[in-house]
Write a protein that holds these residues in place. Structure first.
Motif, PDB file in Angstrom:
ATOM      1  N   ASN A   1      27.370 -70.750  61.827  1.00 21.07           N
ATOM      2  CA  ASN A   1      26.171 -71.088  61.060  1.00 21.07           C
ATOM      3  C   ASN A   1      26.286 -72.506  60.507  1.00 21.07           C
ATOM      4  O   ASN A   1      27.366 -72.971  60.138  1.00 21.07           O
ATOM      5  CB  ASN A   1      25.863 -70.047  59.976  1.00 21.07           C
ATOM      6  CG  ASN A   1      27.007 -69.743  59.045  1.00 21.07           C
ATOM      7  OD1 ASN A   1      28.171 -69.880  59.401  1.00 21.07           O
ATOM      8  ND2 ASN A   1      26.685 -69.331  57.830  1.00 21.07           N
TER       9      ASN A   1
ATOM     10  N   GLY B   1      18.504 -74.315  57.943  1.00 20.91           N
ATOM     11  CA  GLY B   1      19.806 -73.805  58.372  1.00 20.91           C
ATOM     12  C   GLY B   1      19.710 -73.010  59.665  1.00 20.91           C
ATOM     13  O   GLY B   1      18.665 -72.446  59.992  1.00 20.91           O
TER      14      GLY B   1
ATOM     15  N   HIS C   1      30.486 -67.472  55.809  1.00 19.49           N
ATOM     16  CA  HIS C   1      30.836 -68.092  57.088  1.00 19.49           C
ATOM     17  C   HIS C   1      30.693 -67.067  58.212  1.00 19.49           C
ATOM     18  O   HIS C   1      31.274 -65.978  58.136  1.00 19.49           O
ATOM     19  CB  HIS C   1      32.263 -68.623  57.049  1.00 19.49           C
ATOM     20  CG  HIS C   1      32.431 -69.794  56.119  1.00 19.49           C
ATOM     21  ND1 HIS C   1      33.194 -70.893  56.435  1.00 19.49           N
ATOM     22  CD2 HIS C   1      31.905 -70.053  54.901  1.00 19.49           C
ATOM     23  CE1 HIS C   1      33.135 -71.775  55.453  1.00 19.49           C
ATOM     24  NE2 HIS C   1      32.370 -71.272  54.497  1.00 19.49           N
TER      25      HIS C   1
ATOM     26  N   GLU D   1      24.351 -74.616  57.738  1.00 22.12           N
ATOM     27  CA  GLU D   1      23.341 -74.616  56.672  1.00 22.12           C
ATOM     28  C   GLU D   1      22.885 -76.042  56.373  1.00 22.12           C
ATOM     29  O   GLU D   1      23.475 -77.023  56.855  1.00 22.12           O
ATOM     30  CB  GLU D   1      23.917 -73.925  55.432  1.00 22.12           C
ATOM     31  CG  GLU D   1      24.199 -72.452  55.710  1.00 22.12           C
ATOM     32  CD  GLU D   1      24.688 -71.691  54.498  1.00 22.12           C
ATOM     33  OE1 GLU D   1      24.996 -72.307  53.464  1.00 22.12           O
ATOM     34  OE2 GLU D   1      24.762 -70.443  54.599  1.00 22.12           O
ATOM     35  N   ASN D   2      21.822 -76.132  55.601  1.00 22.56           N
ATOM     36  CA  ASN D   2      21.217 -77.432  55.299  1.00 22.56           C
ATOM     37  C   ASN D   2      20.759 -77.435  53.847  1.00 22.56           C
ATOM     38  O   ASN D   2      20.322 -76.394  53.331  1.00 22.56           O
ATOM     39  CB  ASN D   2      20.019 -77.644  56.242  1.00 22.56           C
ATOM     40  CG  ASN D   2      19.528 -79.074  56.221  1.00 22.56           C
ATOM     41  OD1 ASN D   2      18.865 -79.504  55.286  1.00 22.56           O
ATOM     42  ND2 ASN D   2      19.863 -79.814  57.257  1.00 22.56           N
TER      43      ASN D   2
ATOM     44  N   HIS E   1      29.421 -74.404  58.606  1.00 19.94           N
ATOM     45  CA  HIS E   1      29.006 -75.292  57.505  1.00 19.94           C
ATOM     46  C   HIS E   1      28.115 -74.436  56.608  1.00 19.94           C
ATOM     47  O   HIS E   1      26.918 -74.258  56.885  1.00 19.94           O
ATOM     48  CB  HIS E   1      28.240 -76.495  58.074  1.00 19.94           C
ATOM     49  CG  HIS E   1      27.681 -77.379  56.996  1.00 19.94           C
ATOM     50  ND1 HIS E   1      28.477 -78.201  56.226  1.00 19.94           N
ATOM     51  CD2 HIS E   1      26.404 -77.558  56.543  1.00 19.94           C
ATOM     52  CE1 HIS E   1      27.724 -78.861  55.363  1.00 19.94           C
ATOM     53  NE2 HIS E   1      26.466 -78.482  55.526  1.00 19.94           N
ATOM     54  N   ALA E   2      28.728 -73.833  55.599  1.00 20.73           N
ATOM     55  CA  ALA E   2      27.995 -72.886  54.746  1.00 20.73           C
ATOM     56  C   ALA E   2      28.294 -73.152  53.275  1.00 20.73           C
ATOM     57  O   ALA E   2      28.757 -72.256  52.552  1.00 20.73           O
ATOM     58  CB  ALA E   2      28.352 -71.449  55.137  1.00 20.73           C
TER      59      ALA E   2
ATOM     60  N   TYR F   1      26.302 -73.526  50.842  1.00 16.54           N
ATOM     61  CA  TYR F   1      25.324 -72.945  49.916  1.00 16.54           C
ATOM     62  C   TYR F   1      25.558 -71.447  49.760  1.00 16.54           C
ATOM     63  O   TYR F   1      25.719 -70.953  48.645  1.00 16.54           O
ATOM     64  CB  TYR F   1      23.897 -73.281  50.377  1.00 16.54           C
ATOM     65  CG  TYR F   1      23.778 -74.778  50.585  1.00 16.54           C
ATOM     66  CD1 TYR F   1      23.829 -75.656  49.502  1.00 16.54           C
ATOM     67  CD2 TYR F   1      23.713 -75.331  51.863  1.00 16.54           C
ATOM     68  CE1 TYR F   1      23.806 -77.034  49.679  1.00 16.54           C
ATOM     69  CE2 TYR F   1      23.671 -76.705  52.056  1.00 16.54           C
ATOM     70  CZ  TYR F   1      23.729 -77.549  50.956  1.00 16.54           C
ATOM     71  OH  TYR F   1      23.722 -78.912  51.144  1.00 16.54           O
ATOM     72  N   SER F   2      25.598 -70.732  50.873  1.00 13.34           N
ATOM     73  CA  SER F   2      25.830 -69.278  50.790  1.00 13.34           C
ATOM     74  C   SER F   2      27.318 -68.950  50.706  1.00 13.34           C
ATOM     75  O   SER F   2      27.692 -67.865  50.272  1.00 13.34           O
ATOM     76  CB  SER F   2      25.244 -68.581  52.014  1.00 13.34           C
ATOM     77  OG  SER F   2      26.023 -68.848  53.169  1.00 13.34           O
TER      78      SER F   2
ATOM     79  N   TYR G   1      17.082 -75.573  52.607  1.00 13.06           N
ATOM     80  CA  TYR G   1      17.577 -74.253  53.047  1.00 13.06           C
ATOM     81  C   TYR G   1      16.978 -73.703  54.352  1.00 13.06           C
ATOM     82  O   TYR G   1      17.722 -73.217  55.200  1.00 13.06           O
ATOM     83  CB  TYR G   1      17.379 -73.229  51.930  1.00 13.06           C
ATOM     84  CG  TYR G   1      18.350 -73.335  50.777  1.00 13.06           C
ATOM     85  CD1 TYR G   1      19.223 -74.419  50.639  1.00 13.06           C
ATOM     86  CD2 TYR G   1      18.392 -72.343  49.811  1.00 13.06           C
ATOM     87  CE1 TYR G   1      20.094 -74.509  49.570  1.00 13.06           C
ATOM     88  CE2 TYR G   1      19.272 -72.430  48.730  1.00 13.06           C
ATOM     89  CZ  TYR G   1      20.121 -73.512  48.615  1.00 13.06           C
ATOM     90  OH  TYR G   1      20.990 -73.587  47.561  1.00 13.06           O
TER      91      TYR G   1
ATOM     92  N   CYS H   1      21.609 -70.017  62.193  1.00 16.04           N
ATOM     93  CA  CYS H   1      22.574 -68.914  62.286  1.00 16.04           C
ATOM     94  C   CYS H   1      23.586 -69.190  63.400  1.00 16.04           C
ATOM     95  O   CYS H   1      23.307 -69.935  64.353  1.00 16.04           O
ATOM     96  CB  CYS H   1      21.857 -67.607  62.595  1.00 16.04           C
ATOM     97  SG  CYS H   1      20.981 -66.891  61.203  1.00 16.04           S
TER      98      CYS H   1
END
Ligand code: THU
Length: 129
Positions: free
Chosen positions: A40, A49, A23, A42-43, A16-17, A19-20, A46, A51
């Motif tokens: 990872n 999140g 993956h 993410e939230n 679940h990435a 934002y960045s 930020y 890893c």
């Protein structure tokens, strides 16, 4: 390490990435031979999140194991992905200096390093012995 690589690649697909868009998948071998993976997560807030390595460690511990014998991390792109500093320390809690960490890309293995090379002179559980 092929079983670990395949699991880490499957985990990478579940990252679940948003934002960045980076993956990552990780997989660990435990002392009883079982393997455990994570991706990872993410939230929107930020710093919350997680890893991929952290998820894999949580799965290994939740399985009742305590020691990590081998680790695979898979990331996108041509650069060799390495665990962040925090994840090196998290791995160190359950893995010795000699544990191999396989750094992989979409095309497979890029490089293998030991945890001791990634985190020399680490602070660890031995300091409490
Ligand atoms: N990330 C991992 O999951 N593991 C690593 O070893 C390096 C970085 C994640 C954290 C974040 O979700 C994204 O990659 C970009 O930093």
């Amino acid at each position: 390490m092929n079983d670990l690589l395949h699991l880490a690649q499957r985990m990478m697909l579940r990252a679940h990435a948003p934002y960045s868009k980076f993956h990552v998948g990780a997989a660990l071998r435990a002392e009883d031979g079982s393997i455990h993976g994570g991706c990872n997560v993410e939230n929107a807030a930020y710093p919350q999140g997680l890893c991929a390595e952290a998820g894999a460690i949580a799965a290994l511990i939740a399985s009742g194991n305590k020691r990590i014998l081998e680790c695979v991390v898979v990331g996108p792109g041509p650069e060799v992905i390495t665990p962040c500093g925090g994840c090196r320390q998290k791995l160190r809690e359950f893995a010795g200096d000699d544990v191999p960490v396989h750094l992989c890309g979409p095309d497979g293995l890029h490089r293998t390093m030991t945890l001791g090379q990634l985190l020399p002179m680490s602070f660890g559980p031995q300091h409490f012995a």
